[in-house]
Design a protein around this motif. Structure first.
Motif, PDB file in Angstrom:
ATOM      1  N   LEU A  73      12.384  30.668  23.990  1.00 19.93           N
ATOM      2  CA  LEU A  73      13.444  31.679  23.939  1.00 19.93           C
ATOM      3  C   LEU A  73      14.801  31.043  23.676  1.00 19.93           C
ATOM      4  O   LEU A  73      15.673  31.659  23.042  1.00 19.93           O
ATOM      5  CB  LEU A  73      13.487  32.466  25.250  1.00 19.93           C
ATOM      6  N   GLY A  74      14.990  29.824  24.161  1.00 23.53           N
ATOM      7  CA  GLY A  74      16.278  29.157  23.973  1.00 23.53           C
ATOM      8  C   GLY A  74      16.357  28.274  22.760  1.00 23.53           C
ATOM      9  O   GLY A  74      17.374  27.608  22.537  1.00 23.53           O
ATOM     10  N   SER A  75      15.288  28.271  21.934  1.00 23.27           N
ATOM     11  CA  SER A  75      15.220  27.323  20.816  1.00 23.27           C
ATOM     12  C   SER A  75      16.038  27.747  19.609  1.00 23.27           C
ATOM     13  O   SER A  75      16.352  26.923  18.747  1.00 23.27           O
ATOM     14  CB  SER A  75      13.760  27.135  20.382  1.00 23.27           C
ATOM     15  N   GLY A  76      16.333  29.044  19.484  1.00 22.87           N
ATOM     16  CA  GLY A  76      17.051  29.530  18.312  1.00 22.87           C
ATOM     17  C   GLY A  76      16.155  29.846  17.141  1.00 22.87           C
ATOM     18  O   GLY A  76      16.625  30.280  16.088  1.00 22.87           O
ATOM     19  N   THR A  77      14.835  29.630  17.277  1.00 25.21           N
ATOM     20  CA  THR A  77      13.869  30.037  16.251  1.00 25.21           C
ATOM     21  C   THR A  77      12.898  31.037  16.866  1.00 25.21           C
ATOM     22  O   THR A  77      12.669  31.019  18.080  1.00 25.21           O
ATOM     23  CB  THR A  77      13.080  28.833  15.701  1.00 25.21           C
ATOM     24  N   PRO A  78      12.325  31.932  16.065  1.00 26.58           N
ATOM     25  CA  PRO A  78      11.507  33.007  16.638  1.00 26.58           C
ATOM     26  C   PRO A  78      10.273  32.472  17.375  1.00 26.58           C
ATOM     27  O   PRO A  78       9.489  31.700  16.812  1.00 26.58           O
ATOM     28  CB  PRO A  78      11.091  33.839  15.418  1.00 26.58           C
ATOM     29  N   MET A  79      10.105  32.875  18.613  1.00 26.17           N
ATOM     30  CA  MET A  79       8.904  32.514  19.369  1.00 26.17           C
ATOM     31  C   MET A  79       7.725  33.348  18.873  1.00 26.17           C
ATOM     32  O   MET A  79       7.838  34.560  18.685  1.00 26.17           O
ATOM     33  CB  MET A  79       9.112  32.780  20.866  1.00 26.17           C
ATOM     34  N   GLY A 121      15.441  41.737  22.027  1.00 25.85           N
ATOM     35  CA  GLY A 121      15.303  40.288  21.859  1.00 25.85           C
ATOM     36  C   GLY A 121      13.909  39.765  22.082  1.00 25.85           C
ATOM     37  O   GLY A 121      13.567  38.675  21.620  1.00 25.85           O
ATOM     38  N   LEU A 122      13.068  40.534  22.800  1.00 24.32           N
ATOM     39  CA  LEU A 122      11.740  40.037  23.166  1.00 24.32           C
ATOM     40  C   LEU A 122      10.714  41.159  23.074  1.00 24.32           C
ATOM     41  O   LEU A 122      10.923  42.246  23.627  1.00 24.32           O
ATOM     42  CB  LEU A 122      11.761  39.477  24.596  1.00 24.32           C
ATOM     43  N   LYS A 124      12.412  46.332  14.451  1.00 27.69           N
ATOM     44  CA  LYS A 124      13.421  47.052  15.229  1.00 27.69           C
ATOM     45  C   LYS A 124      14.613  46.166  15.579  1.00 27.69           C
ATOM     46  O   LYS A 124      15.585  46.640  16.166  1.00 27.69           O
ATOM     47  CB  LYS A 124      12.810  47.601  16.526  1.00 27.69           C
ATOM     48  N   SER A 125      14.532  44.868  15.255  1.00 22.21           N
ATOM     49  CA  SER A 125      15.610  43.960  15.595  1.00 22.21           C
ATOM     50  C   SER A 125      15.625  42.823  14.596  1.00 22.21           C
ATOM     51  O   SER A 125      14.739  42.713  13.742  1.00 22.21           O
ATOM     52  CB  SER A 125      15.425  43.428  17.019  1.00 22.21           C
ATOM     53  N   ASP A 126      16.624  41.962  14.698  1.00 20.45           N
ATOM     54  CA  ASP A 126      16.755  40.836  13.804  1.00 20.45           C
ATOM     55  C   ASP A 126      16.044  39.628  14.410  1.00 20.45           C
ATOM     56  O   ASP A 126      16.562  38.978  15.324  1.00 20.45           O
ATOM     57  CB  ASP A 126      18.243  40.528  13.573  1.00 20.45           C
ATOM     58  N   SER A 127      14.844  39.341  13.921  1.00 21.05           N
ATOM     59  CA  SER A 127      14.052  38.186  14.370  1.00 21.05           C
ATOM     60  C   SER A 127      13.891  38.100  15.881  1.00 21.05           C
ATOM     61  O   SER A 127      14.273  37.104  16.503  1.00 21.05           O
ATOM     62  CB  SER A 127      14.681  36.883  13.856  1.00 21.05           C
ATOM     63  N   PRO A 128      13.322  39.125  16.522  1.00 18.14           N
ATOM     64  CA  PRO A 128      13.084  39.017  17.963  1.00 18.14           C
ATOM     65  C   PRO A 128      11.968  38.020  18.261  1.00 18.14           C
ATOM     66  O   PRO A 128      11.166  37.677  17.388  1.00 18.14           O
ATOM     67  CB  PRO A 128      12.657  40.438  18.347  1.00 18.14           C
TER      68      PRO A 128
END
Length: 692
Positions: free
Chosen positions: A282-288, A390-391, A411-415
């Protein structure tokens, strides 16, 4: 764009000579597709050795053999039901050819007395004499004719003969380009003594000689090509995902500490490890894109809740998607009970919501006042919008297609996405099924989870079981009763018949749920049992996953010998969720076969889902363990995981190495792998890339 060299392989089957409008759908059904390449991937199951034996006495009854002999005499049939018989001789004795309802004139022309013939077919023992009935091949060696030394044997469907399929396969081989680049590591090819790609196809479909080792090497080569193509698609998807940006979700440690502090137990080490892995993603800045895989009762919901708390504490919304109304409401109840006291806003959205209730929920999602929402497919409908999603957490992920998950992602930008599965699979299959995901495994059970006592009992004692269920009901407990089918005449193990019988004998409200019910009726039946309106629930396997009823202490599975091990384990997991002793009764119809006995014994010995999955894999193979729902493994056309599991790991490392060394995919090996992906993983590649 597809490499133009592949165009002939992707031509329609009706471009083959002899495939007309009537035969086309039959051939499509046989090979599971509409192209020449689909036919080539329909590999032979085995090969017949048609080499000529030296003498008749080198043959054995029951085998297919090819022999050479002199025509000795003809015997006409002595009545309408007897065959016409042609006797051949050689230095070791005699062999008879039998023909029923054959034209005697044709037989005399085919077998002149004194001529030599080579015949091939299944040898039988008839009254102490060797016999072949209706030979597969009859040739005249004086004309230079000979049957093939080896004949590929294919799986068939009604309307096609083996010889016809082989003829089409030989035509299809001409479409294989001769100048395709080598996509497999040359060192590995040399080490394994593998043929080239085109040579492997020719060895299997048009072998020049019978060589079992060559067949095995050719099939292994193609299996590795398929594993490598899929691993390459997965690696590309992961690389594309790493190149994209996603919300950086970081929450203070106090957010999780507040949650764990109110729990009546301490999370297991496996839960804490999985939570840490998810937190890092979640904190990596890339999509999990992570799979949380855990056995029944391993505590996946708590790990998911910890991730949702992190997202909420960082200002992001989370969406839990469940496959059914009942599971979504159940998920909401759990999350609401756990998180609302900590100040988090939890909502629910499903197709059942109407009017002002629905509008209120939609508005709260849109303005962000609902931080965590549980729901069904309703979550990704067009009129649903989020303020800051976000998730995404997908429960029982195998119930959803890639398109479903992607509609929610949109529904979101790269959740970030966490998918969960309560269906353990053998570790040897993990790369085959989840190669595009990072995997966290919960292999510990939370403290306090009572083991379920499992007993295998013959169904001749069914009245004793019904009496035991009645006693449990009087103690305030509830029971599941699972049947193998909905309704079959003259079989009381059907759900409909058992429901009627239990209502009559137990004199309590008994529910009924099965796959033929409308979704709303199914959900209502499950909800009635969950809330206690019904005390016994008779069901088919629709209750296999997710239904949580702590007061349910008995699981009866009728005709248990017919279920798979993993399925039995999932059904058993519906009980033992409260603080009372629980039981799983495996009712079987004797006598038990060896495999069924081993299956039930395994279930009695262990509750470890991964041990059970490995045993199920050993007993039934990958396709049956995963079922059609687990499309990841069933996409393989050549590779058999039980035989070629070791190739998957090699292919994964090789694909990662190629992409790491050539991130721009400009080199010859990367270009060659692109062709392999086009040939061997068109659907898998598309799914992996779209889910990245």
């Amino acid at each position: 764009m597809r490499d133009e060299r592949l165009f002939p392989l992707f031509a329609s089957l009706d471009t083959l000579s002899g495939v007309g409008p009537k035969l086309l759908p039959v051939l499509q059904r046989l090979c599971g597709g509409n192209t020449v390449w689909d036919l080539l991937l329909h590999l032979p199951d085995r090969w017949l050795d048609r080499r000529v034996r030296a003498t008749f006495d080198q043959t054995q009854p029951g085998e297919i053999a090819t022999v050479r002999g002199e025509v000795i005499v003809h015997h006409a049939p002595y009545n309408d039901k007897s065959p016409y018989r042609v006797q051949l001789g050689d230095e070791s004795g005699f062999l008879t050819l039998s023909y029923f309802r054959a034209d005697p004139r044709w037989l005399k022309s085919q077998f002149p007395v004194g001529a030599t013939r080579i015949v091939s077919g299944r040898v039988e023992d008839y009254k102490g004499e060797r016999q072949i009935t209706h030979p597969d091949f009859v040739v005249d060696p004086a004309k230079g004719e000979a049957p093939p030394e080896v004949e590929p044997i294919y799986a068939l469907t009604a309307g096609l003969t083996n010889r016809r399929v082989h003829t089409f396969a030989l035509q299809a081989l001409k479409a294989v380009p001769a100048d395709l680049p080598e996509w497999t590591d040359p060192h590995l090819v040399k080490q394994r003594n593998w043929p080239g790609f085109a040579e492997a196809l020719a060895t299997l479909h048009a072998p020049a000689q019978y060589d079992e080792e060559a067949f095995a090497r050719a099939r292994e080569r193609l299996a590795y090509d398929e594993a490598l193509a899929r691993a390459s698609a997965f690696s590309l998807a992961r690389a594309a995902r790493r190149a994209r940006h996603a919300p950086v979700i970081k929450a203070p440690p106090s957010a999780i500490n507040r949650l764990t502090d109110v729990l009546p137990y301490r999370p297991t080490g496996a839960q804490l490890r999985a939570a840490a892995q998810i937190s890092a993603d979640l904190g990596s800045g890339t999509p999990m894109r992570r799979l949380l895989q855990g056995d029944v009762g391993a505590g996946k919901t708590l790990v998911a809740a910890m991730a949702a708390v992190e997202a909420a504490a960082a200002g992001f919304q989370s969406a839990f998607m469940a496959p059914t109304e009942v599971l979504a409401r159940q998920q909401f109840d759990t999350l609401d009970t756990l998180l609302s006291p900590l100040g988090y806003s939890v909502g629910v959205l499903s197709g059942r919501d109407r009017g002002s209730v629905r509008e209120s929920t939609l508005m709260a999602l849109s303005d962000g006042s609902i931080q965590i929402v549980a729901g069904t497919h309703a979550l990704f409908q067009e009129n649903v919008s989020f303020r800051n999603l976000g998730l995404i957490i997908v429960d029982e992920q195998h119930r959803f297609g890639v398109a479903d998950r992607m509609r929610l992602v949109s529904k979101s930008d790269s959740p970030h996405m966490l998918v969960m599965s309560a269906t353990p699979i053998p570790r040897t299959l993990a790369q085959a099924v989840h190669g595009d995901l990072d995997v966290s495994i919960l292999d510990e059970k939370p403290p306090g989870r009572k083991p379920v006592e499992t007993r295998a009992i013959p169904d001749t004692r069914i009245e004793e079981i019904i009496e035991a269920v009645g006693r449990a009901l009087k103690r305030g407990e509830r029971a599941f009763w699972v049947c193998p089918r909905v309704d079959v005449d003259e079989d009381d193990s059907s759900a409909v018949a058992r429901h009627a019988a239990l209502q009559d004998e137990l004199r309590v409200p008994v529910g009924l749920v099965h796959g033929r019910l409308r979704p709303a009726d199914k959900d209502a039946a499950l909800e009635d049992f969950r809330t206690g309106k019904t005390r016994v629930l008779v069901a088919t396997t629709v209750i296999e996953v997710g239904v949580d009823v702590p007061d349910a202490t008995i699981m009866v599975i009728e005709r248990a010998e017919g279920f798979g091990l993993a399925q039995l384990h999932q059904l058993r997991g519906r009980v033992g969720r409260g603080d009372r002793p629980s039981f799983c009764i495996l009712l079987y119809r004797p006598p038990l076969g060896e495999t069924a006995r081993e299956r039930l014994d395994t279930l009695r010995r262990t509750e470890d889902g991964f041990v059970i999955a490995e045993a199920d894999f050993r007993l039934r193979g990958a396709g049956d363990v995963l079922g059609v729902r687990q499309a990841g493994a069933t996409e393989y056309r050549v590779l058999e995981v039980s035989r070629h599991a070791g190739l998957l790991e090699i292919a994964a490392k090789d694909a990662e190495a190629v992409i790491a060394a050539d991130p721009k995919l400009a080199g010859p090996r990367a270009n060659a792998l692109r062709i392999a992906r086009e040939l061997l993983t068109p659907r898998v590649a598309a799914d992996a890339e779209s889910s990245s």
